[in-house]
Write a protein that holds these residues in place. Sequence first.
Motif, PDB file in Angstrom:
ATOM      1  N   GLY A 175      59.226  -2.641 110.474  1.00  0.00           N
ATOM      2  CA  GLY A 175      58.402  -1.491 110.841  1.00  0.00           C
ATOM      3  C   GLY A 175      59.022  -0.600 111.890  1.00  0.00           C
ATOM      4  N   VAL A 176      60.361  -0.625 111.982  1.00  0.00           N
ATOM      5  CA  VAL A 176      61.079   0.183 112.968  1.00  0.00           C
ATOM      6  C   VAL A 176      61.922   1.226 112.242  1.00  0.00           C
ATOM      7  CG1 VAL A 176      62.707   0.137 114.895  1.00  0.00           C
ATOM      8  CG2 VAL A 176      61.186  -1.804 114.514  1.00  0.00           C
ATOM      9  N   SER A 177      62.026   2.403 112.819  1.00  0.00           N
ATOM     10  CA  SER A 177      62.796   3.477 112.200  1.00  0.00           C
ATOM     11  C   SER A 177      64.228   3.490 112.744  1.00  0.00           C
ATOM     12  CB  SER A 177      62.130   4.829 112.476  1.00  0.00           C
ATOM     13  OG  SER A 177      62.824   5.877 111.839  1.00  0.00           O
ATOM     14  N   PRO A 178      65.243   3.344 111.867  1.00  0.00           N
ATOM     15  CA  PRO A 178      66.640   3.364 112.322  1.00  0.00           C
ATOM     16  C   PRO A 178      67.114   4.790 112.575  1.00  0.00           C
ATOM     17  CG  PRO A 178      66.562   3.065 109.948  1.00  0.00           C
ATOM     18  CD  PRO A 178      65.137   3.092 110.418  1.00  0.00           C
ATOM     19  N   PHE A 194      72.564   1.529 114.627  1.00  0.00           N
ATOM     20  CA  PHE A 194      71.435   2.429 114.824  1.00  0.00           C
ATOM     21  C   PHE A 194      70.682   2.041 116.092  1.00  0.00           C
ATOM     22  CE2 PHE A 194      72.074   1.769 110.273  1.00  0.00           C
ATOM     23  CZ  PHE A 194      72.220   3.069 109.817  1.00  0.00           C
ATOM     24  N   ARG A 195      69.892   2.971 116.576  1.00  0.00           N
ATOM     25  CA  ARG A 195      68.983   2.610 117.663  1.00  0.00           C
ATOM     26  C   ARG A 195      67.563   2.630 117.102  1.00  0.00           C
ATOM     27  NH1 ARG A 195      69.447   7.922 121.622  1.00  0.00           N
ATOM     28  NH2 ARG A 195      69.059   9.511 120.034  1.00  0.00           N
ATOM     29  N   PRO A 196      66.738   1.687 117.503  1.00  0.00           N
ATOM     30  CA  PRO A 196      65.374   1.612 116.976  1.00  0.00           C
ATOM     31  C   PRO A 196      64.451   2.631 117.638  1.00  0.00           C
ATOM     32  CG  PRO A 196      65.773  -0.181 118.523  1.00  0.00           C
ATOM     33  CD  PRO A 196      67.070   0.558 118.389  1.00  0.00           C
ATOM     34  N   ALA A 200      57.555   8.331 114.473  1.00  0.00           N
ATOM     35  CA  ALA A 200      57.186   9.621 115.063  1.00  0.00           C
ATOM     36  C   ALA A 200      58.322  10.177 115.911  1.00  0.00           C
ATOM     37  CB  ALA A 200      55.924   9.461 115.909  1.00  0.00           C
ATOM     38  N   ALA A 201      58.938   9.302 116.713  1.00  0.00           N
ATOM     39  CA  ALA A 201      60.038   9.743 117.575  1.00  0.00           C
ATOM     40  C   ALA A 201      61.241  10.171 116.748  1.00  0.00           C
ATOM     41  CB  ALA A 201      60.423   8.621 118.536  1.00  0.00           C
ATOM     42  N   ASN A 202      61.519   9.425 115.687  1.00  0.00           N
ATOM     43  CA  ASN A 202      62.655   9.759 114.831  1.00  0.00           C
ATOM     44  C   ASN A 202      62.418  11.079 114.106  1.00  0.00           C
ATOM     45  OD1 ASN A 202      65.083   9.548 113.507  1.00  0.00           O
ATOM     46  ND2 ASN A 202      64.694   7.523 112.669  1.00  0.00           N
ATOM     47  N   SER A 203      61.192  11.263 113.628  1.00  0.00           N
ATOM     48  CA  SER A 203      60.846  12.505 112.939  1.00  0.00           C
ATOM     49  C   SER A 203      60.935  13.693 113.881  1.00  0.00           C
ATOM     50  CB  SER A 203      59.431  12.404 112.356  1.00  0.00           C
ATOM     51  OG  SER A 203      59.050  13.614 111.737  1.00  0.00           O
TER      52      SER A 203
END
Length: 390
Positions: A175-178, A194-196, A200-203
């Motif tokens: 459930g983490v965005s790379p 990658f950093r997790p 929302a933060a990645n987008s």
Amino acid sequence: MAKRIKRDWHPNFKKYMKFITEHKNYAGIPFLYKKDGSIRWVVTRNSEAGQARLKWWDTKRKELGLPKGDAWISKTARAIHPTGEKPCQICGNVMSLDYIYPNKRNSLSPGAMSNAPDRLDGYHTYNLCCRSKQDTGRHKSNLARYGEDRRAYENWSEGDWKAASWLMKEFQKHGVSPDHLGPISLGFSHRPRFRPLTRAANSARNNRMTFEDIKLLLQEEMAEPIVSAHSKSIWNLLKNKVRNDTDALKLGKLMRENMHHILSIFSYLAEKGHKDFLIKNFLHPEYAKFSIKFEVFDPQTGTYKEMIKTSGTKKQYTNNAKRYIRISLESLKKYSLKKNRNLKKWLTGEIEENLTQVIKYLESSNEKKALSKLLETFEVVAKHLSKKFN
């Protein structure tokens, strides 16, 4: 360029638009109406309207006392939203903007993802209910292959793309965005590193870089290559000139522009019948033949103890390599210099002469000189673009 799809706007969404534009929380937002009096709901970040709205959102952030850290704009959008829910532009279904909807990764998703300053209210027009249908990058057929990031193919990214793609799957399982520290759309390599971040933060980050990102990339570059060969020139010319976040954003914009030029050149060579030359020198289908496993993956840090690669002869690996090449070549069609006049504006006499020489070398089967002249052409493009940095 991809053709924009014209969609019908649901009556519920039209009422919502009027409600938002008249609400005090959005008072003073610039470029609110078009010349015909209709609401200017959508802008692009890099346009005059987009930049003006970005400043407006930053002012709102300051009023709320929020720090300008990761996902600051999405946090601001949520903080000022008057109801905490919105209707879908497509079907009219009202959904919450909070992370309350279960997804297949055993985590939670919001009813709509943040998209400020591109959307007036700070959120995508379509909700979670219609996202897989309306977001072409998230059709079920694409989502099934999401771990194999097709953006890496489309941007001709170097690096072990198979290992990187399989590592992305590990992030998604938890459930983490790379997040690529160096965005592949700017010419950086697709590496298994990658950093997790939260989705929302990645987008919210998209392909923008900060000064801190640049400093971290420079540290990583001391240990391994981080930029694809076609984009090294622009990176090397400007990486040490970045002194603040504004410089970092400027560098990112120029690297993206450089990528457009690079892909236009690749498209030109492909149209001239030299696809094999491009595949041999800028693609790496050999990575497809491995099965990859990551031992002791830590979703909190994005690190792992060991990467185990096993060579295989499965038919799926062969198909994977073919798909990688096919998508990479197909992506060049939208950069055709024959069909897109706007792409020709950046061509200088020196660049055109170089490309003519590249073709001559290829036609005489001198690939070594052709590659050397092509890399020299990339340097010319980079030097031309770097003048915009100051």
